[in-house]
Scaffold this motif. Structure first.
Motif, PDB file in Angstrom:
ATOM      1  N   ILE A  33     123.317 -26.486 -15.271  1.00 33.19           N
ATOM      2  CA  ILE A  33     124.633 -26.203 -15.835  1.00 33.19           C
ATOM      3  C   ILE A  33     125.653 -27.276 -15.449  1.00 33.19           C
ATOM      4  O   ILE A  33     126.360 -27.814 -16.310  1.00 33.19           O
ATOM      5  CB  ILE A  33     125.106 -24.810 -15.390  1.00 33.19           C
ATOM      6  CG1 ILE A  33     124.145 -23.739 -15.927  1.00 33.19           C
ATOM      7  CG2 ILE A  33     126.523 -24.543 -15.867  1.00 33.19           C
ATOM      8  CD1 ILE A  33     124.490 -22.332 -15.510  1.00 33.19           C
ATOM      9  N   LEU A  34     125.738 -27.619 -14.175  1.00 27.79           N
ATOM     10  CA  LEU A  34     126.729 -28.615 -13.752  1.00 27.79           C
ATOM     11  C   LEU A  34     126.459 -29.999 -14.346  1.00 27.79           C
ATOM     12  O   LEU A  34     127.385 -30.629 -14.879  1.00 27.79           O
ATOM     13  CB  LEU A  34     126.785 -28.671 -12.219  1.00 27.79           C
ATOM     14  CG  LEU A  34     127.356 -27.433 -11.525  1.00 27.79           C
ATOM     15  CD1 LEU A  34     127.372 -27.623 -10.024  1.00 27.79           C
ATOM     16  CD2 LEU A  34     128.762 -27.139 -12.030  1.00 27.79           C
ATOM     17  N   THR A  45     127.362 -29.924 -18.050  1.00 24.20           N
ATOM     18  CA  THR A  45     128.812 -29.920 -18.245  1.00 24.20           C
ATOM     19  C   THR A  45     129.390 -31.314 -18.073  1.00 24.20           C
ATOM     20  O   THR A  45     130.226 -31.762 -18.871  1.00 24.20           O
ATOM     21  CB  THR A  45     129.478 -28.946 -17.259  1.00 24.20           C
ATOM     22  OG1 THR A  45     128.916 -27.647 -17.424  1.00 24.20           O
ATOM     23  CG2 THR A  45     130.978 -28.886 -17.482  1.00 24.20           C
ATOM     24  N   MET A  91     128.461 -33.506 -21.062  1.00 23.44           N
ATOM     25  CA  MET A  91     129.251 -33.173 -22.243  1.00 23.44           C
ATOM     26  C   MET A  91     130.643 -33.798 -22.158  1.00 23.44           C
ATOM     27  O   MET A  91     131.170 -34.330 -23.146  1.00 23.44           O
ATOM     28  CB  MET A  91     129.350 -31.648 -22.393  1.00 23.44           C
ATOM     29  CG  MET A  91     128.037 -30.970 -22.753  1.00 23.44           C
ATOM     30  SD  MET A  91     128.134 -29.168 -22.710  1.00 23.44           S
ATOM     31  CE  MET A  91     129.291 -28.874 -24.039  1.00 23.44           C
ATOM     32  N   ILE A  92     131.235 -33.731 -20.967  1.00 19.69           N
ATOM     33  CA  ILE A  92     132.556 -34.348 -20.787  1.00 19.69           C
ATOM     34  C   ILE A  92     132.467 -35.852 -20.935  1.00 19.69           C
ATOM     35  O   ILE A  92     133.288 -36.492 -21.617  1.00 19.69           O
ATOM     36  CB  ILE A  92     133.130 -33.967 -19.403  1.00 19.69           C
ATOM     37  CG1 ILE A  92     133.371 -32.455 -19.326  1.00 19.69           C
ATOM     38  CG2 ILE A  92     134.420 -34.729 -19.122  1.00 19.69           C
ATOM     39  CD1 ILE A  92     133.785 -31.971 -17.957  1.00 19.69           C
TER      40      ILE A  92
END
Length: 406
Positions: free
Chosen positions: A86-87, A90, A93-94
């Motif tokens: 997840i991290l 994320t 994606m950023i």
């Protein structure tokens, strides 16, 4: 029409209208994709598929996966998933949103030369992109350092995992010898250099695709192995009468004064290590001596680098039993009374077995209570081995199968 159909779908509920419309839409979208694939330039579309991209991830799978498992020992599956899936997702994606959209904006506003250079020489595109922003000199150095560190962390994890795979490790908490790590780092460097000299980046990419394809089959065996391991762990917990209890001995033999003292005890590292030497180790020694008297090979280890105690029992062909006590630093609770210091952490003495940490603290237990806890875990392990001998390969619980066969 859209509003009318949406209203009718909402009225019919999730299981009828909304579900059926969603399923119909996915089938229709899939059919359209297949039609374009077959009616359009099929050969071009198949050849332009991101083979290198997925093969690259698969080829790195064993190295990154085992490296993450090595540094995540003691974590729960939930913590591991958040930290490794997840991290990073994320962050990516950023990163892709900010960097990628900034480059797209440049092309849309007339920077055609930048777009052509990015396609022709992808490795230099990030530097060309940074030239359009202020502080080019500083950002170029930062990008170079980032690239260097990314390559270093990839290489060191690969060398570490390969050295562990080609060594006989006597302790899961230690890695292969230093000379083995150096050897694999040199081999990786020479192999990469040879591929680059033989055919440039294309040869390296082709090798990755070739090696990634067969390993994709291994991934299915790994998934099956993980599934089997989780079922086995479930069996261990389900068979134990202690399942769901916070401690093994607390509810049976601790007096109310002892329990209250434990609730208000927040020792430092020195106090935890002293308790290990004066209480935990003698309890392990009594168990070890008694097992040896009965002809069972048992030993106690204490690592010099990582101060934990380990009671190891060799069970012959059935493997071995390991009971470890690890001092672990945890945040001090807000309600803690700290008369002597304002430290933000305290130490717990947590029990670890072969399948990981058990989540309870032995601090302030008496010697007899620690012995009782070791025996509880030992009996639990023996019961698990007996269950496997009675039904090899079957980890289902009695009463959950076919009633007629039962």
């Amino acid at each position: 029409m859209i509003v009318v159909f949406a209203t009718l779908s909402a009225i019919s509920g999730v299981e009828r209208g909304i579900r059926r419309l969603s399923e119909f839409n996915m089938l229709l979208a899939t059919a359209l994709v297949i039609f374009v694939l077959l009616a359009g330039p099929t050969l071009f579309l198949l050849n332009a598929w991101t083979l290198f991209f997925w093969a690259w991830w698969i080829a790195w799978g064993p190295f990154v996966g085992l490296f993450l498992a090595r540094i995540s020992r003691g974590r729960t599956i939930r913590q591991f998933t958040i930290g490794t899936l997840i991290l990073p997702l994320t962050f990516m994606m950023i990163w892709m949103s900010i960097m990628g959209n900034s480059a797209i904006d440049m092309v849309m506003n007339g920077a055609q030369e930048f777009g052509e250079l990015a396609v022709e020489t992808p490795a230099s595109s990030i530097y060309i992109f940074m030239q359009s922003l202020p502080w080019t000199g500083v950002t170029t150095v930062v990008v170079s350092i980032l690239a260097l560190v990314f390559f270093v962390t990839s290489g060191d994890s690969g060398a570490l995992v390969l050295s562990n795979l080609t060594s006989i490790l006597t302790d899961v908490n230690h890695d292969a010898p230093v000379w083995m790590r150096i050897l694999w780092a040199v081999i990786i460097g020479l192999l990469t250099l040879a591929l680059l000299m033989a055919g440039g980046l294309g040869a390296l990419q082709g090798t990755v695709v070739i090696m990634g394809l067969p390993f994709s089959v291994v991934l299915f065996f790994m998934m099956f192995g993980l599934f089997s391991a989780l079922k086995t762990e479930t069996l261990k917990h389900a068979m134990s009468p202690m399942h769901g209890m916070p401690t093994a001995a607390e509810g049976k033999s601790l007096s109310w004064r002892q329990r209250l003292a434990r609730a208000m005890s927040f020792p430092d590292r020195k106090g935890a290590l002293k308790f290990m030497d004066e209480t935990v180790r003698p309890a392990m020694e009594e168990i070890r001596d008694e097992l040896r008297n009965k002809g069972v090979a048992a030993d106690i280890r204490r690592d010099k680098d990582e101060p934990h105690l380990s009671l190891d029992v060799d069970l012959g062909g059935d493997g071995h039993f390991t009971y470890q006590v690890w001092p672990r630093s945890v945040p001090m609770p807000a309600f803690a009374i700290r008369p002597h210091s304002e430290t933000s952490t305290y130490y717990r003495l947590e029990v670890h077995l072969i399948n990981g940490g058990q989540g309870y603290d032995l601090m302030d237990y008496g010697r007899s209570q620690i012995i009782a806890d070791i025996l509880d875990q030992y009996e639990r392990h023996l019961a698990y081995l007996q269950r496997l001998r009675e039904a090899p390969g079957d980890v289902s619980m009695p009463g959950l199968g076919d009633p007629e066969k039962e």
